[in-house]
Design an enzyme around this catalytic site. Structure first.
Site, PDB file in Angstrom:
ATOM      1  CB  ILE A   7       4.109   5.263 -21.637  1.00  0.00           C
ATOM      2  CG1 ILE A   7       5.399   4.743 -22.283  1.00  0.00           C
ATOM      3  CG2 ILE A   7       3.008   4.217 -21.724  1.00  0.00           C
ATOM      4  CD1 ILE A   7       6.035   3.573 -21.541  1.00  0.00           C
ATOM      5  CG  ASP A 109       2.168  12.916 -16.285  1.00  0.00           C
ATOM      6  OD1 ASP A 109       2.440  12.604 -15.108  1.00  0.00           O
ATOM      7  OD2 ASP A 109       0.999  13.085 -16.680  1.00  0.00           O
ATOM      8  CB  THR A 132      -6.470  10.342 -20.345  1.00  0.00           C
ATOM      9  OG1 THR A 132      -5.889   9.805 -21.534  1.00  0.00           O
ATOM     10  CG2 THR A 132      -7.606   9.447 -19.910  1.00  0.00           C
ATOM     11  CB  THR A 184     -29.192  17.607 -28.573  1.00  0.00           C
ATOM     12  OG1 THR A 184     -30.584  17.703 -28.243  1.00  0.00           O
ATOM     13  CG2 THR A 184     -28.492  16.717 -27.564  1.00  0.00           C
TER      14      THR A 184
END
Length: 255
Positions: A7, A109, A132, A184
């Site tokens: 998870i 983890d 993340t 950019t």
């Protein structure tokens, strides 16, 4: 055959394994507002999608960095398999010698990937998990977990770049054409990809200096394959490192 569930903050990774063979890997979005029944239905559908029978799963193991979902997924998996999953938490046998100030603070983890790393690759080693957040785990020649680093993840940095500036657009992570961007979007792509690759190279070099020897470097996580090819450091890419670690821990703790 057993089921592994990781998870994460962005995705929940599912995998069935038999011994050290991973039968399949799948991902579903992490959503805090989903119920136990919704997750049970989703996990069951994925298992059946890969022609596996949920009732023939002998057991399961879960690691989580999202505490509110830990019991939700534990109960969901128990409902579809009839087995109560193991959870990677204090009390589970890992064999990992953790040398940080408070071993209980080490994320599950990081524990799991370190177990897999020690079992599969030469020591000392640095394990880079790019999700993340981007995390570095450092393991010495004795197999001791010394600590590491935590940085904003690639996509998190990209969202912050566009969200906190008035004139920079929101873009996806794409391959840069050159290091020197001519517009950019190209500048942003190169900054994110080459910038993170250079960061990894620099940090590994500094870690090696502190260890006094060159470590084996292993990268995993959903973003790693987009960044590692641009690194100058020799890095082994292993997308399934965490699932491999869960399999090791499952069999280590199975009665």
């Amino acid at each position: 055959m057993a089921l592994a569930v990781d998870i994460g903050n962005t995705n929940i990774v599912l995998g069935c394994f038999h011994g050290d063979k991973i039968e399949f890997v799948a991902r579903i979005a992490t959503e805090l507002n989903k119920t136990e029944e919704q997750y049970a239905a989703e996990v069951k559908s994925i298992i059946q999608l890969y022609d596996k029978d949920p009732k023939k799963i002998e057991g399961a193991i879960i690691s989580s960095v999202v505490p509110p979902l830990s019991n939700v997924l534990k109960n969901a998996v128990a409902r579809i398999t009839g087995k109560t999953p193991m959870v990677v938490e204090p009390g589970l046998k890992t064999g990992l010698n953790i040398k940080i100030d408070n071993p209980a603070q080490l994320g599950s983890d990081l524990v799991v990937t370190a177990v897999a790393g020690i079992n599969h690759y030469p020591l000392p080693q640095v394990i880079i998990d790019m999700g993340t957040a981007t995390t570095f785990s450092v393991i010495n020649q004795k197999g001791e977990y010394l600590g590491g680093l935590i940085l904003p993840g690639v996509n998190l940095s990209l969202r912050a770049l566009s969200g906190m500036t008035a004139q920079l657009p929101s873009i996806g992570l794409t391959v840069p054409k050159n290091v020197i961007g001519s517009n950019t979007i190209d500048c942003m792509n190169s900054g994110v990809v080459n910038g993170n690759a250079a960061m990894i190279d620099g940090l590994v070099q500094r870690i090696a200096e502190e260890l006094g020897q060159q470590p084996t470097v292993v990268a995993t996580g959903g973003i790693a394959k987009a960044i590692v090819p641009y690194c100058k450091t020799e890095i082994t890419l292993n997308d399934n490192l965490l699932l491999e670690g869960l399999a090791i821990l499952y069999y280590k703790n199975a009665k």
